[in-house]
Design an enzyme around this catalytic site. Structure first.
Site, mmCIF file in Angstrom:
data_model
loop_
_atom_site.group_PDB
_atom_site.id
_atom_site.type_symbol
_atom_site.label_atom_id
_atom_site.label_comp_id
_atom_site.label_asym_id
_atom_site.label_seq_id
_atom_site.Cartn_x
_atom_site.Cartn_y
_atom_site.Cartn_z
ATOM 1 N N ASP A 106 -3.751 -1.588 -6.947
ATOM 2 C CA ASP A 106 -4.398 -2.091 -5.740
ATOM 3 C C ASP A 106 -5.717 -2.796 -6.081
ATOM 4 O OD1 ASP A 106 -5.481 -2.569 -3.282
ATOM 5 O OD2 ASP A 106 -5.243 -0.527 -2.520
ATOM 6 N N TYR A 164 -3.562 -1.669 7.660
ATOM 7 C CA TYR A 164 -4.294 -2.859 8.092
ATOM 8 C C TYR A 164 -4.418 -2.877 9.613
ATOM 9 C CZ TYR A 164 -3.612 -4.889 3.446
ATOM 10 O OH TYR A 164 -3.637 -5.138 2.105
ATOM 11 N N SER A 174 -8.377 -3.364 -3.062
ATOM 12 C CA SER A 174 -9.277 -2.248 -2.761
ATOM 13 C C SER A 174 -10.350 -2.123 -3.834
ATOM 14 C CB SER A 174 -8.495 -0.934 -2.658
ATOM 15 O OG SER A 174 -7.669 -0.957 -1.533
ATOM 16 N N GLN A 197 -0.570 2.271 -5.841
ATOM 17 C CA GLN A 197 -2.014 2.469 -5.695
ATOM 18 C C GLN A 197 -2.794 2.053 -6.941
ATOM 19 O OE1 GLN A 197 -2.767 6.353 -4.178
ATOM 20 N NE2 GLN A 197 -4.473 5.629 -2.944
ATOM 21 N N ARG A 202 0.841 -1.200 0.000
ATOM 22 C CA ARG A 202 0.000 0.000 0.000
ATOM 23 C C ARG A 202 0.866 1.236 0.000
ATOM 24 N NH1 ARG A 202 -4.951 -1.677 3.802
ATOM 25 N NH2 ARG A 202 -6.124 -2.560 2.104
HETATM 26 P P1 NAD Z 1 -9.095 -5.005 5.548
HETATM 27 O O1 NAD Z 1 -9.908 -5.493 4.411
HETATM 28 O O2 NAD Z 1 -7.842 -5.714 5.893
HETATM 29 O O3 NAD Z 1 -10.042 -4.988 6.861
HETATM 30 C C1 NAD Z 1 -11.287 -4.353 6.838
HETATM 31 C C2 NAD Z 1 -11.464 -3.497 8.065
HETATM 32 O O4 NAD Z 1 -11.669 -4.310 9.207
HETATM 33 C C3 NAD Z 1 -10.263 -2.602 8.385
HETATM 34 O O5 NAD Z 1 -10.661 -1.259 8.411
HETATM 35 C C4 NAD Z 1 -9.811 -3.094 9.750
HETATM 36 O O6 NAD Z 1 -9.306 -2.059 10.569
HETATM 37 C C5 NAD Z 1 -11.092 -3.660 10.315
HETATM 38 N N1 NAD Z 1 -10.925 -4.590 11.443
HETATM 39 C C6 NAD Z 1 -10.016 -5.586 11.606
HETATM 40 N N2 NAD Z 1 -10.195 -6.197 12.793
HETATM 41 C C7 NAD Z 1 -11.251 -5.597 13.384
HETATM 42 C C8 NAD Z 1 -11.932 -5.791 14.619
HETATM 43 N N3 NAD Z 1 -11.552 -6.733 15.485
HETATM 44 N N4 NAD Z 1 -12.974 -4.987 14.894
HETATM 45 C C9 NAD Z 1 -13.359 -4.021 14.036
HETATM 46 N N5 NAD Z 1 -12.783 -3.793 12.852
HETATM 47 C C10 NAD Z 1 -11.728 -4.571 12.533
HETATM 48 O O7 NAD Z 1 -8.746 -3.460 5.388
HETATM 49 P P2 NAD Z 1 -8.857 -2.537 4.105
HETATM 50 O O8 NAD Z 1 -10.266 -2.207 3.898
HETATM 51 O O9 NAD Z 1 -8.166 -3.177 2.960
HETATM 52 O O10 NAD Z 1 -8.044 -1.233 4.505
HETATM 53 C C11 NAD Z 1 -7.938 -0.688 5.754
HETATM 54 C C12 NAD Z 1 -7.321 0.726 5.654
HETATM 55 O O11 NAD Z 1 -6.216 0.798 4.756
HETATM 56 C C13 NAD Z 1 -8.295 1.755 5.162
HETATM 57 O O12 NAD Z 1 -8.158 2.883 5.969
HETATM 58 C C14 NAD Z 1 -7.855 2.099 3.794
HETATM 59 O O13 NAD Z 1 -8.162 3.422 3.441
HETATM 60 C C15 NAD Z 1 -6.373 1.900 3.889
HETATM 61 N N6 NAD Z 1 -5.847 1.626 2.551
HETATM 62 C C16 NAD Z 1 -4.724 2.291 2.135
HETATM 63 C C17 NAD Z 1 -4.225 2.052 0.857
HETATM 64 C C18 NAD Z 1 -3.002 2.770 0.349
HETATM 65 O O14 NAD Z 1 -2.397 3.494 1.107
HETATM 66 N N7 NAD Z 1 -2.611 2.595 -0.901
HETATM 67 C C19 NAD Z 1 -4.836 1.132 0.019
HETATM 68 C C20 NAD Z 1 -5.948 0.456 0.480
HETATM 69 C C21 NAD Z 1 -6.447 0.726 1.754
#
Ligand code: NAD
Length: 380
Positions: A130, A229, A133, A127, A122
């Site tokens: 990705d 994550y 996402s 990006q 990430r």
């Molecule tokens: P993910 O699919 O791994 O998990 C989904 C969500 O579940 C996450 O927000 C995580 O915090 C949450 N989670 C995990 N355990 C939990 C628990 N016990 N209780 C409640 N919630 C829990 O995550 P994702 O959707 O792929 O991404 C998470 C973050 O990363 C987001 O903020 C996203 O914006 C960011 N992100 C950044 C980039 C980048 O920088 N290029 C790319 C993709 C996502």
């Protein structure tokens, strides 16, 4: 000889996406590649062979597509595909490296280089590649439509001569990419939405989309892992989280769960008791079903009826919206290939950080440390 890129037909049950669509093919052809699409590869995504041909692809047989130097896939190969790979060739797709380490060993044994879209880091440069996402966006949207269709109630507030209908209450657990899209979609349909996540940064994002953020009396220090994550909670806090969430679950018409921890089973967020306290007719959609589920009653790939509350455990929602899902996926996959075309050849620099992160197998070996550790656990 120009670089050849193959697009074999996806064969996993229920998979309707195609790894490349005509727009991506045209970009690759412009970069000097020859693209071979297996006849019918786009059919389930409503992309006819003729559309690929018009974009500059050649239509071929299964062996032609698998025989290309770079093979573009949505899902990993089936056992019968492995003999079609070999040294000097590259396979790119969702390979489920951390869920299927043995499959990675079998893939490595072919001698091919394997790049897993799940492992793209990430970073800003990565990006555009990705794919996780992109697919989470589709899944979050579809999860709400599934819930809205199953719920025996309206989502929006209605004021009619036949009475006033109160809006549905939707709770989204895990406000990452899928969760935020679920919030936005449920809000567009008029539901009252609340959300919860262990990452503090998620609160503002959820609120900006119109959700109320649920605050629990729970210490979540250390719950932020690397790369955005989450990290797993210890057992005691995990249990407490489930207890505290139960009353919010019980008060909701719809619960959509999306929580994942990379490389681990999905955390349990919704107990059986929480579900049984929901009103009959309520709906749970568990997007973490492929990783075991966030709900104790989830049966991956099935719908479980818990006393009138239906718990959906869909395994592949992006495949149910194959046209846009294929377009978005193809954009990320073709961005990866284009990044590493040099003088007409596919030549990722071995020290490139994206290549190093995504590469699971190379030169006959599994090269990803986490997959290796799963295959050869250190003695206790
Ligand atoms: P993910 O699919 O791994 O998990 C989904 C969500 O579940 C996450 O927000 C995580 O915090 C949450 N989670 C995990 N355990 C939990 C628990 N016990 N209780 C409640 N919630 C829990 O995550 P994702 O959707 O792929 O991404 C998470 C973050 O990363 C987001 O903020 C996203 O914006 C960011 N992100 C950044 C980039 C980048 O920088 N290029 C790319 C993709 C996502």
């Amino acid at each position: 000889m120009p670089l050849t890129i193959g697009v074999p037909t996806e064969t996993a049950p229920g998979e309707r996406r195609a790894a490349l669509v005509p727009d991506a093919v045209a970009r690759l052809v412009k970069a000097g590649a020859e693209v071979v699409v297996q006849s019918g590869a786009g059919q389930q995504a409503y992309v006819p062979d003729a559309a690929y041909e018009a974009a500059g692809a050649r239509i071929g047989a299964r062996g032609d597509a698998w025989g290309a130097e770079v093979v573009a896939r949505v899902q990993g190969p089936a056992a019968e595909d492995l003999p079609l790979l070999g040294a000097g060739r590259t396979l790119i797709g969702f390979l489920r490296p951390l869920d299927d380490p043995r499959g990675m060993a079998a893939l490595a044994a072919t001698g091919a280089t394997a790049l897993a879209m799940e492992l793209v880091p990430r970073t800003t440069r990565a990006q555009k590649m990705d794919a996780l996402s992109a697919m989470a966006t589709v899944a979050g949207y579809r999860a709400v439509l599934l819930a809205a269709e199953a719920l025996p109630k309206f989502f929006p507030l209605l004021t009619t001569a036949a009475g006033t209908v109160r809006p549905a209450k939707v709770l989204v657990l895990g406000a990452g990419v899928a969760g935020l899209q679920a919030i936005a979609t449920a809000r567009r349909l008029g539901a009252v939405v609340s959300a919860y996540d262990v990452r503090a940064a998620a609160a503002e994002e959820a609120r900006s989309l119109g959700a109320t953020f649920v605050q629990l009396e729970l210490d979540t220090v250390g719950a932020e892992g690397g790369g955005g994550y989450a990290a797993a909670l210890d057992e005691q806090r995990q249990r407490r989280q489930v207890e505290l969430l139960a009353e919010h679950v019980a008060a909701s018409d719809v619960v959509i769960t999306t929580a994942l921890i990379p490389g681990r089973p999905a955390p349990l967020l919704v107990s059986e008791e929480g579900v049984r306290r929901m009103a009959p007719g309520s709906v749970v959609v568990d997007l973490a079903a492929p990783n075991g589920g966030n709900c104790a009653l989830t049966r991956p790939g099935e719908v479980f009826d818990a006393g009138g509350v239906r718990v959906f455990g869909p395994l592949n929602l992006p495949a149910e919206m194959p046209l846009n899902a294929s377009q978005m996926y193809a954009r990320t996959l073709s961005a990866m290939i284009l990044e590493w075309i040099r003088d007409g050849a596919f030549a990722p620099p071995p020290d490139d950080d994206i290549f190093r992160a995504a590469c699971v197998a190379r030169g006959g070996e599994v090269v990803n440390d986490r997959v290796r550790a799963m295959l050869h656990p250190a003695p206790a």
